[in-house]
Every structure is written in C-alpha cells, then in structure tokens.
Design a protein around this motif. Structure first.
Motif, PDB file in Angstrom:
ATOM      1  N   ASP A  69       0.853  -1.184   0.000  1.00 40.02           N
ATOM      2  CA  ASP A  69       0.000   0.000   0.000  1.00 40.02           C
ATOM      3  C   ASP A  69       0.886   1.229   0.000  1.00 40.02           C
ATOM      4  N   GLY A  70       0.439   2.257  -0.685  1.00 36.75           N
ATOM      5  CA  GLY A  70       1.188   3.495  -0.697  1.00 36.75           C
ATOM      6  C   GLY A  70       1.091   4.248   0.618  1.00 36.75           C
ATOM      7  N   CYS A  71      -0.085   4.245   1.210  1.00 35.79           N
ATOM      8  CA  CYS A  71      -0.306   5.042   2.414  1.00 35.79           C
ATOM      9  C   CYS A  71      -1.251   4.335   3.370  1.00 35.79           C
ATOM     10  N   SER A  72      -1.515   4.986   4.477  1.00 28.19           N
ATOM     11  CA  SER A  72      -2.329   4.385   5.527  1.00 28.19           C
ATOM     12  C   SER A  72      -3.822   4.295   5.176  1.00 28.19           C
ATOM     13  N   VAL A  73      -4.246   4.881   4.068  1.00 26.29           N
ATOM     14  CA  VAL A  73      -5.629   4.695   3.624  1.00 26.29           C
ATOM     15  C   VAL A  73      -5.876   3.200   3.412  1.00 26.29           C
ATOM     16  N   GLY A  74      -4.875   2.497   2.929  1.00 22.43           N
ATOM     17  CA  GLY A  74      -4.912   1.044   2.864  1.00 22.43           C
ATOM     18  C   GLY A  74      -5.839   0.445   1.827  1.00 22.43           C
ATOM     19  N   CYS A  75      -5.855   0.975   0.636  1.00 17.93           N
ATOM     20  CA  CYS A  75      -6.758   0.461  -0.399  1.00 17.93           C
ATOM     21  C   CYS A  75      -6.462  -0.999  -0.743  1.00 17.93           C
ATOM     22  N   THR A  76      -5.193  -1.339  -0.881  1.00 20.39           N
ATOM     23  CA  THR A  76      -4.840  -2.727  -1.193  1.00 20.39           C
ATOM     24  C   THR A  76      -5.327  -3.651  -0.083  1.00 20.39           C
ATOM     25  N   HIS A  89       2.201 -10.809   4.244  1.00 18.19           N
ATOM     26  CA  HIS A  89       3.293  -9.844   4.153  1.00 18.19           C
ATOM     27  C   HIS A  89       2.694  -8.533   3.661  1.00 18.19           C
ATOM     28  N   TYR A  90       2.943  -7.458   4.400  1.00 17.45           N
ATOM     29  CA  TYR A  90       2.273  -6.188   4.109  1.00 17.45           C
ATOM     30  C   TYR A  90       3.242  -5.032   4.319  1.00 17.45           C
ATOM     31  N   VAL A  91       3.312  -4.154   3.321  1.00 18.77           N
ATOM     32  CA  VAL A  91       4.190  -2.987   3.359  1.00 18.77           C
ATOM     33  C   VAL A  91       3.358  -1.745   3.083  1.00 18.77           C
ATOM     34  N   VAL A  92       3.538  -0.717   3.912  1.00 23.44           N
ATOM     35  CA  VAL A  92       2.910   0.589   3.701  1.00 23.44           C
ATOM     36  C   VAL A  92       4.043   1.591   3.520  1.00 23.44           C
ATOM     37  N   LEU A  93       4.093   2.221   2.368  1.00 21.76           N
ATOM     38  CA  LEU A  93       5.237   3.067   2.035  1.00 21.76           C
ATOM     39  C   LEU A  93       5.398   4.267   2.948  1.00 21.76           C
ATOM     40  N   THR A  94       4.303   4.870   3.360  1.00 21.70           N
ATOM     41  CA  THR A  94       4.444   6.011   4.272  1.00 21.70           C
ATOM     42  C   THR A  94       4.995   5.556   5.624  1.00 21.70           C
ATOM     43  N   ASP A  95       4.748   4.311   6.018  1.00 19.60           N
ATOM     44  CA  ASP A  95       5.354   3.767   7.240  1.00 19.60           C
ATOM     45  C   ASP A  95       6.851   3.542   7.075  1.00 19.60           C
ATOM     46  N   GLU A  96       7.299   3.492   5.836  1.00 22.70           N
ATOM     47  CA  GLU A  96       8.721   3.327   5.537  1.00 22.70           C
ATOM     48  C   GLU A  96       9.431   4.681   5.438  1.00 22.70           C
TER      49      GLU A  96
END
Length: 143
Positions: A69-76, A89-96
C-alpha cells in the motif's frame, strides 16, 4: 525458480496500490521491477476488487502473497479484506518514511527503498496467527 520459496518466482504474488499519488505509483513501479527481477509475480488487484472468481481464487491459493500500500488509507489491504484474503506480508510506504505527495517524478532511491522493504518482509517469519499450522514461513518452505 529461486532456491527457496520465500525468494520468489511463481510462489510469490505481488499486489500493489497504483493510486493517484507518488506512493501509489512507487508501489506499482516496485511491483513491476520485483516481477522483472524474478522475486515474484505482480497480479491484478482490480480483478480481486471486482470479485472475479479466478482472480480471488488465485490469491487464496498462492503460497506467498505480499501486499503493498502506498499510504495508511490502505486500499490494497481493504480490497483483500473485502475478498476475505489474508496478506501475510504487508508494506505501507508512508510507514517506511516516504512522504505522500503528487510528485510523479519517482526517484530511483525511493523505488529501491520500496523493493528493499518488500524483500525484507518476504524473509521475515510470519506470525502464528497469520499462517496455517505446520508452516515455517508463509510458503511452508525453509526461510
């Protein structure tokens, strides 16, 4: 195919946000490049969102699924939850640490950061609550 299932190939499904911001496009570009590198195979998140049975079943059946996911909105994540699919396995880019904006001039450093984060998630052990019994990692191999 890679030496073990957590390293990639057909055993890893990559589902990525492709939203209207830099982080959505970074998720998408990283998924493309990870596919090109043989880490996994990018799959159609829209097909799952549309509840097309073959797409949903493929996501249910795949040994390893990584969601980006790109951000915490979490569409994926929301699409997967709506289809009752668990992303182990889950990655949120803004968390990175990548800031969300409307700059679509994606930097090589940001793309590489996303790819590194995804690869790191794939080698982490999966929590017992997120995986079926008798699995050492999300794919049942030796990770």
């Amino acid at each position: 195919m890679a030496e073990n299932c957590c390293d990639g190939g057909n055993d890893v499904m990559i589902l990525a946000c492709s939203g209207g911001s830099n982080v959505g496009q970074l998720a998408n570009q990283a998924a493309i490049e990870l596919t090109q590198e043989g880490i996994g195979k990018m799959f159609c998140l829209a097909g799952i969102g549309a509840h097309l049975s073959g797409f949903v079943q493929s996501a249910v059946d795949v040994p390893v699924l990584v969601a980006i996911d790109g951000c915490s909105v979490g569409c994926t994540k929301g699409i997967l939850e709506h289809a009752e699919i668990v992303a182990r396995h889950y990655v949120v880019l803004t968390d990175e640490g990548i800031e969300k904006n409307k700059n679509f001039n994606l930097s090589r450093a940001d793309i590489d950061q996303v790819k590194t984060a995804v690869k790191a998630r794939l080698i982490e052990p999966v929590s017992a609550s997120a995986m079926p019994i008798n699995m050492g990692c999300a794919c049942g191999g030796k990770c």
